[in-house]
Design a protein around this motif. Structure first.
Motif, PDB file in Angstrom:
ATOM      1  N   PHE A   2     -10.384 -34.240  23.442  1.00  0.00           N
ATOM      2  CA  PHE A   2      -9.507 -35.275  22.912  1.00  0.00           C
ATOM      3  C   PHE A   2      -8.712 -34.743  21.727  1.00  0.00           C
ATOM      4  O   PHE A   2      -9.221 -33.990  20.888  1.00  0.00           O
ATOM      5  CB  PHE A   2     -10.326 -36.505  22.479  1.00  0.00           C
ATOM      6  N   ASN A   3      -7.449 -35.153  21.656  1.00  0.00           N
ATOM      7  CA  ASN A   3      -6.615 -34.841  20.495  1.00  0.00           C
ATOM      8  C   ASN A   3      -5.477 -35.843  20.415  1.00  0.00           C
ATOM      9  O   ASN A   3      -4.844 -36.164  21.430  1.00  0.00           O
ATOM     10  CB  ASN A   3      -6.045 -33.416  20.585  1.00  0.00           C
ATOM     11  N   SER A   4      -5.241 -36.353  19.244  1.00  0.00           N
ATOM     12  CA  SER A   4      -4.094 -37.232  18.971  1.00  0.00           C
ATOM     13  C   SER A   4      -3.943 -38.333  20.003  1.00  0.00           C
ATOM     14  O   SER A   4      -2.859 -38.546  20.570  1.00  0.00           O
ATOM     15  CB  SER A   4      -2.804 -36.409  18.888  1.00  0.00           C
ATOM     16  N   GLY A   5      -5.041 -39.014  20.295  1.00  0.00           N
ATOM     17  CA  GLY A   5      -4.986 -40.189  21.154  1.00  0.00           C
ATOM     18  C   GLY A   5      -4.893 -39.922  22.635  1.00  0.00           C
ATOM     19  O   GLY A   5      -4.549 -40.827  23.400  1.00  0.00           O
ATOM     20  N   ALA A   6      -5.196 -38.702  23.080  1.00  0.00           N
ATOM     21  CA  ALA A   6      -5.108 -38.389  24.503  1.00  0.00           C
ATOM     22  C   ALA A   6      -6.351 -37.626  24.957  1.00  0.00           C
ATOM     23  O   ALA A   6      -6.896 -36.792  24.231  1.00  0.00           O
ATOM     24  CB  ALA A   6      -3.865 -37.579  24.811  1.00  0.00           C
ATOM     25  N   ARG A   7      -6.772 -37.912  26.190  1.00  0.00           N
ATOM     26  CA  ARG A   7      -7.832 -37.151  26.857  1.00  0.00           C
ATOM     27  C   ARG A   7      -7.165 -36.042  27.656  1.00  0.00           C
ATOM     28  O   ARG A   7      -6.305 -36.296  28.508  1.00  0.00           O
ATOM     29  CB  ARG A   7      -8.622 -38.088  27.784  1.00  0.00           C
ATOM     30  N   SER A  12      -4.358 -34.610  32.416  1.00  0.00           N
ATOM     31  CA  SER A  12      -4.242 -34.859  30.975  1.00  0.00           C
ATOM     32  C   SER A  12      -3.340 -36.061  30.706  1.00  0.00           C
ATOM     33  O   SER A  12      -2.296 -36.222  31.336  1.00  0.00           O
ATOM     34  CB  SER A  12      -3.674 -33.636  30.249  1.00  0.00           C
ATOM     35  N   GLU A  13      -3.747 -36.876  29.765  1.00  0.00           N
ATOM     36  CA  GLU A  13      -2.983 -38.066  29.403  1.00  0.00           C
ATOM     37  C   GLU A  13      -1.794 -37.721  28.505  1.00  0.00           C
ATOM     38  O   GLU A  13      -1.807 -36.708  27.796  1.00  0.00           O
ATOM     39  CB  GLU A  13      -3.896 -39.056  28.679  1.00  0.00           C
ATOM     40  N   LEU A  14      -0.807 -38.596  28.496  1.00  0.00           N
ATOM     41  CA  LEU A  14       0.328 -38.454  27.595  1.00  0.00           C
ATOM     42  C   LEU A  14      -0.048 -38.849  26.175  1.00  0.00           C
ATOM     43  O   LEU A  14       0.385 -38.218  25.207  1.00  0.00           O
ATOM     44  CB  LEU A  14       1.497 -39.321  28.084  1.00  0.00           C
ATOM     45  N   GLY A  15      -0.859 -39.880  26.055  1.00  0.00           N
ATOM     46  CA  GLY A  15      -1.210 -40.388  24.735  1.00  0.00           C
ATOM     47  C   GLY A  15      -0.218 -41.422  24.241  1.00  0.00           C
ATOM     48  O   GLY A  15       0.748 -41.775  24.928  1.00  0.00           O
ATOM     49  N   THR A  16      -0.442 -41.887  23.051  1.00  0.00           N
ATOM     50  CA  THR A  16       0.388 -42.941  22.464  1.00  0.00           C
ATOM     51  C   THR A  16       0.927 -42.489  21.113  1.00  0.00           C
ATOM     52  O   THR A  16       0.579 -41.418  20.614  1.00  0.00           O
ATOM     53  CB  THR A  16      -0.420 -44.227  22.293  1.00  0.00           C
ATOM     54  N   ASP A  50      -2.540 -29.313  20.564  1.00  0.00           N
ATOM     55  CA  ASP A  50      -3.539 -29.538  21.607  1.00  0.00           C
ATOM     56  C   ASP A  50      -4.279 -28.248  21.960  1.00  0.00           C
ATOM     57  O   ASP A  50      -5.499 -28.250  22.180  1.00  0.00           O
ATOM     58  CB  ASP A  50      -2.873 -30.094  22.872  1.00  0.00           C
ATOM     59  N   ILE A  51      -3.549 -27.137  22.023  1.00  0.00           N
ATOM     60  CA  ILE A  51      -4.166 -25.870  22.392  1.00  0.00           C
ATOM     61  C   ILE A  51      -5.076 -25.360  21.283  1.00  0.00           C
ATOM     62  O   ILE A  51      -6.172 -24.845  21.543  1.00  0.00           O
ATOM     63  CB  ILE A  51      -3.088 -24.820  22.736  1.00  0.00           C
ATOM     64  N   VAL A  70      -5.132 -24.759  31.222  1.00  0.00           N
ATOM     65  CA  VAL A  70      -5.003 -26.131  30.745  1.00  0.00           C
ATOM     66  C   VAL A  70      -4.089 -26.957  31.644  1.00  0.00           C
ATOM     67  O   VAL A  70      -3.250 -26.421  32.368  1.00  0.00           O
ATOM     68  CB  VAL A  70      -4.455 -26.174  29.300  1.00  0.00           C
ATOM     69  N   ASP A  71      -4.291 -28.260  31.604  1.00  0.00           N
ATOM     70  CA  ASP A  71      -3.261 -29.208  32.002  1.00  0.00           C
ATOM     71  C   ASP A  71      -2.596 -29.657  30.708  1.00  0.00           C
ATOM     72  O   ASP A  71      -3.242 -30.324  29.874  1.00  0.00           O
ATOM     73  CB  ASP A  71      -3.858 -30.434  32.712  1.00  0.00           C
ATOM     74  N   LEU A  72      -1.360 -29.258  30.489  1.00  0.00           N
ATOM     75  CA  LEU A  72      -0.664 -29.701  29.282  1.00  0.00           C
ATOM     76  C   LEU A  72      -0.654 -31.227  29.210  1.00  0.00           C
ATOM     77  O   LEU A  72      -0.708 -31.913  30.234  1.00  0.00           O
ATOM     78  CB  LEU A  72       0.768 -29.182  29.277  1.00  0.00           C
TER      79      LEU A  72
END
Length: 281
Positions: free
Chosen positions: A10-15, A63-67, A91-92, A55-57
């Motif tokens: 997880f990072n910045s609101g995204a899985r 991978s989610e886009l996030g909010t 993210d990386i 990775v899936d960017l």
């Protein structure tokens, strides 16, 4: 692929999703848009003696886009949310920290290469070598900016499927399409971004910084492959990597398109493997 671990972080609101396989010196693979991690799998199968972190960017694959993405970075579409190269680089770094990877070799295609350039500005001590596959340091030219705005408009108008149908044709080299027609449905099946994600990615690509000055600071070894049938990144644009202080091993495949590593994985592997040996791979 034997021994493959599939994981999430997880990072910045995204899985966010990644694969980790093999042992030894870690090599991080960053795919082009609008594909996902599967772009690299045929190449990795040709490079068995390495630890591949694939990775899936953000917004791609699993991978989610996030909010809460920033809005307004692309001045031509000021209301578009923007998936920045800075966010993708962050993210990386978080993934490397989670995996306990202090440093790695990086391989990136297209947007994956743009993320690598951002990573170099942010955390050069984490990068032992940089391999650019159909990627360039120059920012978008005027024609590209116009096209980004048009793509955003079409995504918002419900033309997502038609956009992908066009992208798979233009991004795959004419030679690959003729030699193996099945490559088109294979790649098309990996284009799964939502309309919202298309908008954010296109805005991020349009707003990415000029990385030409960054090339002059790259003190680790650089590798490059350009495709003679690539509509997006020309061999001439990739020539600038030869000026990197760490040295550059640059190759041109005249019968390859933008998705060269999927079109010709054995050829790219045969070029990449000798370069990787200097890192103990």
């Amino acid at each position: 692929m034997v021994g493959m671990k599939s994981g999430y972080y997880f990072n910045s609101g995204a899985r966010l999703h990644y694969l980790d396989t093999g042992t030894g010196i870690p090599v991080v693979f960053l795919h082009p848009t609008p594909l996902d991690h599967a772009y690299w799998l045929p190449l990795i199968d040709c490079l068995p003696s390495l630890r591949a972190i694939v990775v899936d960017l953000r917004a791609h694959g699993a991978s989610e886009l996030g909010t809460n993405l920033p809005v307004g970075d692309f001045s031509r579409v000021p209301d578009a949310a923007t998936l920045t190269m800075s966010q993708l680089a962050s993210d990386i770094v978080v993934l490397l920290d989670q995996l306990g990877v202090r440093e790695a070799v990086f391989v990136g295609c297209s947007i994956g290469g743009y993320v690598m350039l951002e990573l170099w500005r942010r955390a050069p001590e984490r990068m032992r070598g940089l391999a650019f596959i159909c990627s360039k340091p120059q920012p978008d030219a005027e024609a590209n900016l116009i096209k980004r705005g048009d793509t955003i408009a079409r995504a918002r108008a419900g033309e997502r499927e038609a956009l992908f149908d066009g992208m798979v044709q233009t991004s795959t080299g004419a030679t690959a399409r003729a030699r193996r027609p099945a490559i088109l449905p294979e790649l098309r099946a990996r284009m799964t971004l939502s309309a919202e994600a298309i908008v954010a990615v296109q805005a991020g690509l349009a707003a990415r910084p000029d990385s030409v000055p960054t090339v002059a600071t790259i003190t680790v070894p650089v590798f490059g492959v350009a495709g003679g049938e690539d509509f997006a990144v020309s061999p001439a644009e990739m020539e600038i990597f030869r000026s990197a202080p760490g040295g550059c091993d640059l190759h041109v495949l005249p019968d390859a398109g933008h998705f060269v590593a999927y079109e010709q994985p054995d050829t790219v592997a045969a070029l990449l493997a000798p370069w990787l040996r200097q890192f103990g791979v």
